[in-house]
Design a protein around this motif. Structure first.
Motif, PDB file in Angstrom:
ATOM      1  N   LEU A  16       0.836  -1.201   0.000  1.00 37.69           N
ATOM      2  CA  LEU A  16       0.000   0.000   0.000  1.00 37.69           C
ATOM      3  C   LEU A  16       0.871   1.252   0.000  1.00 37.69           C
ATOM      4  CD1 LEU A  16      -2.770   1.333   0.161  1.00 37.69           C
ATOM      5  CD2 LEU A  16      -2.644   1.150   2.646  1.00 37.69           C
ATOM      6  N   VAL A  18       0.652   4.104  -2.774  1.00 40.03           N
ATOM      7  CA  VAL A  18       0.299   5.504  -2.493  1.00 40.03           C
ATOM      8  C   VAL A  18       1.362   6.419  -3.104  1.00 40.03           C
ATOM      9  CG1 VAL A  18       0.043   7.259  -0.693  1.00 40.03           C
ATOM     10  CG2 VAL A  18      -1.029   5.034  -0.401  1.00 40.03           C
ATOM     11  N   ARG A  28      -9.299   4.816  -4.770  1.00 44.81           N
ATOM     12  CA  ARG A  28      -9.260   3.598  -3.952  1.00 44.81           C
ATOM     13  C   ARG A  28      -9.197   2.350  -4.825  1.00 44.81           C
ATOM     14  NH1 ARG A  28     -11.469   3.377   0.937  1.00 44.81           N
ATOM     15  NH2 ARG A  28     -10.827   1.213   0.739  1.00 44.81           N
ATOM     16  N   MET A  29      -9.926   2.391  -5.913  1.00 41.99           N
ATOM     17  CA  MET A  29      -9.914   1.263  -6.846  1.00 41.99           C
ATOM     18  C   MET A  29      -8.509   1.062  -7.379  1.00 41.99           C
ATOM     19  SD  MET A  29     -11.868  -0.936  -8.040  1.00 41.99           S
ATOM     20  CE  MET A  29     -13.194  -1.207  -9.129  1.00 41.99           C
ATOM     21  N   LEU A  65      -5.790   1.926  -5.932  1.00 41.55           N
ATOM     22  CA  LEU A  65      -4.931   1.400  -4.864  1.00 41.55           C
ATOM     23  C   LEU A  65      -5.161  -0.101  -4.650  1.00 41.55           C
ATOM     24  CD1 LEU A  65      -4.993   4.231  -2.139  1.00 41.55           C
ATOM     25  CD2 LEU A  65      -3.082   3.560  -3.600  1.00 41.55           C
ATOM     26  N   LEU A  66      -6.434  -0.495  -4.669  1.00 45.55           N
ATOM     27  CA  LEU A  66      -6.733  -1.919  -4.464  1.00 45.55           C
ATOM     28  C   LEU A  66      -6.093  -2.776  -5.563  1.00 45.55           C
ATOM     29  CD1 LEU A  66     -10.516  -1.772  -3.422  1.00 45.55           C
ATOM     30  CD2 LEU A  66      -8.635  -2.613  -2.024  1.00 45.55           C
ATOM     31  N   VAL A  68      -2.267  -2.793  -5.127  1.00 41.54           N
ATOM     32  CA  VAL A  68      -1.804  -3.639  -4.019  1.00 41.54           C
ATOM     33  C   VAL A  68      -1.850  -5.113  -4.422  1.00 41.54           C
ATOM     34  CG1 VAL A  68      -2.393  -4.472  -1.710  1.00 41.54           C
ATOM     35  CG2 VAL A  68      -2.321  -2.018  -2.162  1.00 41.54           C
ATOM     36  N   GLU A  69      -2.946  -5.519  -5.059  1.00 36.64           N
ATOM     37  CA  GLU A  69      -3.044  -6.924  -5.489  1.00 36.64           C
ATOM     38  C   GLU A  69      -1.904  -7.277  -6.435  1.00 36.64           C
ATOM     39  OE1 GLU A  69      -5.020  -9.104  -4.140  1.00 36.64           O
ATOM     40  OE2 GLU A  69      -5.886  -7.500  -2.935  1.00 36.64           O
ATOM     41  N   PHE A  80     -17.047  -0.222  -7.875  1.00 40.53           N
ATOM     42  CA  PHE A  80     -17.134   1.214  -7.583  1.00 40.53           C
ATOM     43  C   PHE A  80     -18.275   1.502  -6.608  1.00 40.53           C
ATOM     44  CE2 PHE A  80     -14.579   2.149 -11.451  1.00 40.53           C
ATOM     45  CZ  PHE A  80     -13.683   2.995 -10.841  1.00 40.53           C
ATOM     46  N   LEU A  90     -17.319   0.464  -3.184  1.00 40.33           N
ATOM     47  CA  LEU A  90     -16.312   1.373  -2.621  1.00 40.33           C
ATOM     48  C   LEU A  90     -16.977   2.643  -2.097  1.00 40.33           C
ATOM     49  CD1 LEU A  90     -13.259   1.142  -5.031  1.00 40.33           C
ATOM     50  CD2 LEU A  90     -13.196   0.924  -2.546  1.00 40.33           C
ATOM     51  N   GLN A 122      -8.588  -1.861   3.723  1.00 41.41           N
ATOM     52  CA  GLN A 122      -7.634  -0.874   3.197  1.00 41.41           C
ATOM     53  C   GLN A 122      -7.909   0.516   3.770  1.00 41.41           C
ATOM     54  OE1 GLN A 122      -7.568   0.949  -0.827  1.00 41.41           O
ATOM     55  NE2 GLN A 122      -5.849  -0.432  -1.114  1.00 41.41           N
TER      56      GLN A 122
END
Lengths: 176, 471
Positions: free
Chosen positions: A111, A115, A158-159, A161-162, A165-166, B7, B10, B49
């Protein structure tokens, strides 16, 4: 085992898992003040009941179970309106969060680098929202936008970032 | 799972965190989470997260540091955690990690007056990100990173986080310990990054700024030029700051001058008042050094300073009052009123509570000095070769009294009243009284504050006033 060693052992375990436990509680409890109260309470109980913990078993799992019990107690006592999801849904989420939480250290590293890779404007958005704990309306005011637009923008970040991270975790798993 | 659903979840997770979901939305979400393992896993991932981002700020410290200098992680939070964890003997104290969003503490507020600050201004207050607007006094902020700032009024500072702040206008002195290396101070036109040191910064709304390093190393990035400049002990940069302080626009001020007291006022009860603007009145100052300084007479202030560190920066104020209005009348009582002019030259942090001595020039031949000609070489009752730069020639003056200005105070007036002053004025025969203003307090480090008092050229504050009571 002498008392001093036992204390030492507890503190070492708790220090080692402190962050993961915190992230776990923050996952289930959205209000940071409530989450901090629950964490505090949980740590006290862990120490009081440390006799029951068998050295060598999964400390974090034990700590999470204790914390989850505290979450339910807290919800029952006073905070139902702040925790609108029912106990059984929380328990389902607990199971899912626990899985992620076990790989917490790796996720954290991933993460952090994700970022850092964000474009500056996105990073600022993340900082305003999660570091400065700003309400959506406050963020909207700060970046001269609307609440709806901020929610959408955050979801996009956020998407990103997710997914990132994966990807990082997969690369890491592949030995890269 | 479709991206659109991701989305949607989220956004739901964010609104859920804000407690903004309606009862219907909660019911629908519960049903979805109960029925769909995929949705459940994704929603849990979103929450987890989110928790990582909220609970653990290391990503931010790193991101912030990387914005300043690449590959320089700032781990102060972990330094703090590790240090706390080492204190096993303190038992459970360290378990109480506060997370209320505060990043600094207002550790000292000395004679402070505040304007509309968005943050608490009592001593000991914990500060979250926000604005502090100091009108008067000295205030000390200690950031959780260890960096300490002394704000010198008037100053407006925005606290951003434990490693960053913004100086909107005014002056501050920063002391940054090793663990807070990378602490940055933003101004309109520059960014100052600290590498473990002590330094001063001044800045203003219009972009001008000044940085001076007292110890250590500082990096300054000017926002209008590429790259950065490293400054070491004793070095500084000045982008318009000192020039604006030293050469104030006098004649061409865009705004009309504010109200000024009439040159002679009848204050009633036998009291009359004149300012240095009346008749042959004058006000100026001298500065140690060989250069003639004819422009000082036009400045809207007199500057006064004593320093044993930078010998060429000593200054003394000279005032002359035209007493012709009172000739033939007997002066019974008198009072000198000086208005403090906010001086942004130098740092108040290095000048403690200061004492000022006011002298009257006895030798009337010396009263003929002119504003456009006064200098360190020719000033009345002054000897350029004298060792004590903050004293007049003792045999040519009479001490009229002393007054104090506390550290950090840059507004208000100071009065000097008493028999010594009345007697000095009463003994005058040529209708001119020359008064010398000297500071008796040395600075504790160089670049200390230069005190200033408004003159007749000042558009906003009152010129020096002499009030006398006539029999």
């Amino acid at each position: 085992m002498p008392e001093a060693d036992r204390t030492q052992e507890f503190l070492e375990l708790l220090t080692h898992h402190d962050r993961a436990l915190g992230v776990y509680v923050y996952s289930l409890v959205q209000d940071p003040h409530d989450a901090d109260d629950i964490l505090q309470q949980t740590k006290m109980i862990l120490w009081r009941c440390f006799d029951q913990f068998e050295t060598g078993t999964h400390f974090l799992a034990w700590a999470r179970k204790t914390a989850f019990h505290q979450v339910l107690t807290y919800r029952r006592q006073k905070k139902r309106e702040a925790m609108p999801l029912s106990d059984d849904i929380l328990e389902l989420l607990h199971d899912e969060v626990a899985k992620l939480n076990d790989t917490s250290d790796r996720r954290r590293g991933a993460l952090r680098s994700c970022v850092a890779k964000l474009p500056v404007a996105h990073r600022q958005l993340v900082a305003l929202r999660y570091y400065e704990d700003m309400e959506i309306d406050g963020v909207a005011e700060r970046i001269r936008s609307t609440a709806g637009a901020v929610y959408r923008a955050l979801s996009r970040v956020r998407m990103n970032l997710l997914t990132c991270v994966e990807k990082e975790l997969k690369l890491e798993g592949a030995g890269a | 799972m479709k991206p659109a659903d991701q989305f949607r979840l989220l956004e739901l997770s964010e609104r859920y965190a804000d407690q903004k979901l309606t009862a219907e939305e909660i019911a629908a979400l519960e049903a979805e989470l109960r029925d769909s393992a995929e949705s459940r896993a994704f929603f849990a991932k979103a929450l987890h997260q989110r928790a990582e981002l909220c609970f653990d700020d290391s990503w931010h410290a790193q991101a912030a540091a990387e914005e300043k200098v690449t590959s320089r992680p700032v781990w102060w939070r972990y330094v703090a955690t590790a240090a706390a964890a080492a204190c096993v003997t303190f038992g459970f104290v360290w378990l109480q990690t506060s997370r209320d969003g505060s990043v600094a503490t207002l550790v000292r507020a000395q004679q402070c007056q505040w304007a509309g600050s968005s943050l608490p201004t009592v001593e000991g207050a914990r500060l979250k990100p926000g604005m502090l607007d100091l009108i008067e006094g000295l205030a000390v902020l200690r950031f959780d990173s260890g960096a300490e700032l002394v704000l010198e009024a008037p100053a407006t500072v925005e606290v951003l986080d434990a490693m960053n702040c913004k100086l909107r206008r005014g002056t501050l002195v920063a002391e940054v310990p090793p663990q807070a290396k990378g602490f940055s101070i933003d101004t309109k036109d520059a960014k100052v990054i600290d590498w473990g040191t002590k330094f001063g910064v001044s800045a203003d709304d219009d972009g001008k700024y000044m940085v001076r390093v007292i110890e250590g190393l500082v990096e300054v990035e000017d926002k209008h030029s590429p790259g950065s400049q490293k400054l070491e002990k004793g070095q500084g940069v000045d982008r318009g700051w000192t020039r604006s302080q030293l050469q104030p626009a006098v004649g061409d001020m865009p705004e009309p001058s504010r109200w000024q007291p009439a040159t002679v006022m009848d204050a009633g009860d036998g009291w009359q008042a004149i300012t240095t603007a009346f008749g042959r009145g004058r006000d100026s100052y001298i500065q140690s050094g060989s250069k003639p300084t004819p422009e000082f007479g036009k400045h809207p202030f007199v500057r006064v300073k004593w320093t044993t560190r930078k010998l060429e920066l000593n200054r003394k104020g000279y005032l002359a009052f035209d007493l012709s209005q009172f000739s033939g009348r007997q002066i019974e009582d008198a009072e000198l009123v000086l208005t403090i002019e906010p001086s942004e030259l130098g740092f108040a942090s290095f000048v403690p509570d200061s004492t000022f001595a006011v002298y009257g020039v006895i030798d009337e031949k010396e009263d003929t000095w002119a504003e456009g000609d006064l200098s360190w070489q020719n000033a009345p009752a002054h000897d350029p070769s004298q060792a004590a730069f903050n004293m007049p020639v003792a045999s040519k003056v009479k001490l009229l009294g002393k007054f104090e200005i506390a550290q950090g105070i840059n507004r208000g007036t100071r009065q000097l009243r008493g028999k010594a002053l009345a007697d000095f004025l009463a003994s005058d025969t040529n209708q001119i009284a020359t008064i010398i203003l000297c500071r008796e307090t040395d600075e504790t480090a160089d670049s200390g504050l230069v005190h200033a008092f408004a003159t007749k050229e000042n558009g906003t504050r009152s010129a020096p006033v002499l009030r006398v009571k006539l029999k």
